[in-house]
Design a protein around this motif. Structure first.
Motif, PDB file in Angstrom:
ATOM      1  N   SER A  82     -22.016  -6.436  10.798  1.00  0.00           N
ATOM      2  CA  SER A  82     -21.992  -6.274  12.249  1.00  0.00           C
ATOM      3  C   SER A  82     -20.971  -7.217  12.873  1.00  0.00           C
ATOM      4  N   ALA A  83     -20.705  -7.006  14.161  1.00  0.00           N
ATOM      5  CA  ALA A  83     -19.736  -7.860  14.854  1.00  0.00           C
ATOM      6  C   ALA A  83     -20.210  -9.305  14.907  1.00  0.00           C
ATOM      7  N   ARG A  84     -21.526  -9.516  15.049  1.00  0.00           N
ATOM      8  CA  ARG A  84     -22.065 -10.870  15.059  1.00  0.00           C
ATOM      9  C   ARG A  84     -21.860 -11.542  13.708  1.00  0.00           C
ATOM     10  N   ASP A  85     -22.097 -10.803  12.620  1.00  0.00           N
ATOM     11  CA  ASP A  85     -21.913 -11.378  11.286  1.00  0.00           C
ATOM     12  C   ASP A  85     -20.444 -11.738  11.038  1.00  0.00           C
ATOM     13  N   ILE A  86     -19.525 -10.895  11.519  1.00  0.00           N
ATOM     14  CA  ILE A  86     -18.104 -11.196  11.356  1.00  0.00           C
ATOM     15  C   ILE A  86     -17.718 -12.442  12.155  1.00  0.00           C
TER      16      ILE A  86
ATOM     17  N   LEU B 143      -8.655 -14.548   7.593  1.00  0.00           N
ATOM     18  CA  LEU B 143      -8.092 -13.379   6.935  1.00  0.00           C
ATOM     19  C   LEU B 143      -9.189 -12.414   6.490  1.00  0.00           C
ATOM     20  N   ALA B 144     -10.282 -12.963   5.983  1.00  0.00           N
ATOM     21  CA  ALA B 144     -11.403 -12.098   5.596  1.00  0.00           C
ATOM     22  C   ALA B 144     -11.959 -11.352   6.808  1.00  0.00           C
ATOM     23  N   GLY B 145     -12.086 -12.043   7.945  1.00  0.00           N
ATOM     24  CA  GLY B 145     -12.562 -11.382   9.150  1.00  0.00           C
ATOM     25  C   GLY B 145     -11.611 -10.319   9.669  1.00  0.00           C
ATOM     26  N   GLN B 146     -10.300 -10.581   9.619  1.00  0.00           N
ATOM     27  CA  GLN B 146      -9.333  -9.586  10.059  1.00  0.00           C
ATOM     28  C   GLN B 146      -9.385  -8.331   9.189  1.00  0.00           C
ATOM     29  N   ILE B 147      -9.563  -8.501   7.890  1.00  0.00           N
ATOM     30  CA  ILE B 147      -9.645  -7.343   6.999  1.00  0.00           C
ATOM     31  C   ILE B 147     -10.902  -6.532   7.289  1.00  0.00           C
ATOM     32  N   LEU B 148     -12.004  -7.229   7.616  1.00  0.00           N
ATOM     33  CA  LEU B 148     -13.232  -6.511   7.957  1.00  0.00           C
ATOM     34  C   LEU B 148     -13.089  -5.713   9.250  1.00  0.00           C
ATOM     35  N   LYS B 149     -12.254  -6.176  10.181  1.00  0.00           N
ATOM     36  CA  LYS B 149     -12.066  -5.474  11.453  1.00  0.00           C
ATOM     37  C   LYS B 149     -11.121  -4.288  11.337  1.00  0.00           C
ATOM     38  N   MET B 150     -10.322  -4.244  10.264  1.00  0.00           N
ATOM     39  CA  MET B 150      -9.328  -3.178  10.128  1.00  0.00           C
ATOM     40  C   MET B 150     -10.006  -1.847   9.816  1.00  0.00           C
ATOM     41  N   THR B 151      -9.445  -0.802  10.400  1.00  0.00           N
ATOM     42  CA  THR B 151      -9.909   0.544  10.070  1.00  0.00           C
ATOM     43  C   THR B 151      -9.004   1.223   9.048  1.00  0.00           C
ATOM     44  N   ASP B 152      -7.762   0.772   8.946  1.00  0.00           N
ATOM     45  CA  ASP B 152      -6.806   1.355   8.000  1.00  0.00           C
ATOM     46  C   ASP B 152      -6.041   0.222   7.348  1.00  0.00           C
TER      47      ASP B 152
END
Length: 514
Positions: free
Chosen positions: A78-82, A289-298
């Motif tokens: 979830s967004a909170r976990d990220i 970087l881990a958070g940015q990858i989790l937010k990516m859709t592509d």
């Protein structure tokens, strides 16, 4: 008859070192225990690791952050976990923003106050003119490539959540905002807010009376740009004040020495603090970087865009180093620039290896003074100054990076905003410190001044470990080309001042000869 050896002769014989034959030395080397060889190899490995520890940690953090991000994508966090995951990275960004203001003010005031116009005169004027011209050319080269290649745009829809489009303000209004920000009305307010025009709707009511005495109202609505303010540090105003204050402080001679010493000490203390923050950066980059990858859709598209961004920066650096700088050197000196550059390989390789202009300074001085026989009046002034003020590679990189992040977020920059961006990048790169990863600190300045999200720096850090070394080599090359250009333009002043300096040496030589 045999002459007896005196005690002095015996002492001389005792001090003589006897060299073993080569065969005996080879025999001893072959018979050394293997443990001695292993210890020497371990010592060389540890020395290599100490020299490149930050690079190893940064690359490891990028690899671990990328792996962690892809591994957690299957969990559907979830967004909170990220947000919880990226908290160490948020601390890194806050620490960088904390050091930005004192670093850029102290470094600019220290650099400008150290310039003595009475001592250097025309040499200093030519040096600073060269710095400004080459930095502006590098900035516009990077902007032109980013606009033409569009490394952050593709046929896809926005895969990263956009923070909103930049409000459309005309170029004239943006230029007026630039002038307003350059002259802040309150320095304390400039640390918190900056001027930004916004369109305001103005309503006009006109009352008219008709023949039948029935009143009528005519209403007109106009959209008028009104000067307002927005959150963020007014970096441009602080830069202008710091430059002016430093120049005035340098002209005060002995009266300004206590304040110059204060800002010099402050600059050194802030640099030590920045070094501590930089050593924490691999930890923050890992989680960011881990958070940015989790937010990516592509993720594949982001990978392609990062590749295009890297190629854009490298293309700009090649154009600046193989075309712009050699052209300036050839036009001014009418000499072969590539022959001049061929003897700078030790300095360029040291810059690439250390990723620091300041650490490369001794090698650069030796190359310019021994290989090119440059006058020490020019080298001892320009090279230390250029190590902190002449950052062509960093300016080009920051311009491309800012437009790349804007393109990722579908934020369109008009002509006025691009001009503002170029001036901010020029000023920020001029005050950049010649330490490894200092560009990351000043990238925060550029992004925050342009209204771009600073957390996207983690995407740039995936490839910054190699781009940082390339742009450092370009910075050193620009310093050396500048020394050659200014030395050629100042050759008459240098020849006129040389006999006065050499006359005491000639007199002492004649006394010794007599």
């Amino acid at each position: 008859m045999k002459e007896l050896l005196t005690s002095d002769d015996l002492s001389e014989l005792d001090s003589v070192q006897v060299t073993e034959p080569q065969e005996t030395q080879t025999y001893h080397k072959c018979n050394e225990p293997p443990g001695h060889l292993l210890s020497s190899q371990n010592g060389s490995f540890m020395a290599f690791f100490k020299r490149n520890a930050f690079v190893v940690f940064s690359v490891t953090a990028v690899a671990l952050g990328t792996g962690l991000g892809f591994a957690l994508r299957h969990i559907n966090m979830s967004a909170r976990d990220i947000t919880y995951l990226t908290f160490p990275g948020e601390l890194l960004m806050r620490m960088l923003q904390m050091t930005v203001l004192p670093l850029i003010i102290s470094s600019l005031i220290t650099g400008m106050s150290s310039v003595d116009s009475k001592v250097y005169g025309r040499i200093g004027l030519r040096a600073f003119s060269y710095y400004m011209v080459t930095t502006l050319i590098a900035v516009f080269t990077g902007i032109a490539l980013a606009v033409i290649i569009q490394p952050g745009n593709s046929s896809r829809n926005t895969s990263v959540s956009s923070s909103g489009k930049v409000e459309a303000v005309q170029s004239v209004d943006a230029f007026l905002d630039l002038i307003r920000n350059m002259v802040p009305s309150n320095l304390v307010e400039a640390c918190l807010r900056k001027v930004r025009s916004a369109k305001a709707m103005v309503c006009f009511y006109i009352y008219t009376a008709t023949y039948l005495h029935l009143p009528s109202f005519n209403i007109w609505l106009y959209s008028i740009p009104m000067p307002g303010s927005s959150d963020g540090v007014n970096i441009l105003g602080l830069l202008v004040f710091s430059v002016a204050f430093g120049l005035i402080l340098g002209s005060m001679e002995t009266q300004g020495k206590p304040l110059r010493d204060f800002f010099d000490c402050l600059n050194k203390a802030i640099l030590h603090l920045v070094n501590i923050v930089v050593w924490y950066s691999p930890v923050g980059i890992l989680f960011l970087l881990a958070g940015q990858i989790l937010k990516m859709t592509d993720t594949a598209e982001i990978g392609r865009e990062l590749t295009m961004y890297t190629l854009t920066v490298i293309t700009g650096l090649l154009i600046h180093s193989l075309f712009t700088l050699p052209l300036i050197y050839f036009v001014v000196t009418q000499k072969n620039p590539f022959r001049f550059m061929s003897s700078l390989l030790p300095a360029l390789t040291t810059a690439f290896g250390t990723s620091s202009s300041s650490a490369t300074l001794p090698v650069t001085l030796r190359c310019m003074e021994e290989n090119h026989s440059m006058d020490k009046q020019v080298t001892r002034f320009m090279l230390p100054t250029g190590a902190t003020m002449n950052m062509d590679g960093a300016a080009l990189y920051e311009a491309v990076a800012a437009l790349f992040i804007a393109q990722i977020h579908n934020m369109d920059f008009n002509v006025g905003q691009i001009i503002v961006l170029s001036l901010i990048v020029t000023a920020a790169s001029t005050g950049a410190a010649g330490i490894p990863q200092a560009g990351m600190v000043f990238m925060v300045i550029v992004l925050s001044s342009a209204g771009l999200p600073t957390e996207d720096i983690s995407l740039l850090m995936m490839v910054d470990w190699i781009l940082d070394r390339l742009r450092t080599a370009i910075n050193v090359l620009g310093d050396c080309i500048g020394v050659g250009v200014v030395h050629h333009l100042s050759r008459h002043e240098l020849q006129s001042s040389r006999p006065a300096e050499e006359s005491p040496m000639e007199e002492s030589f004649q006394l010794c000869a007599s």
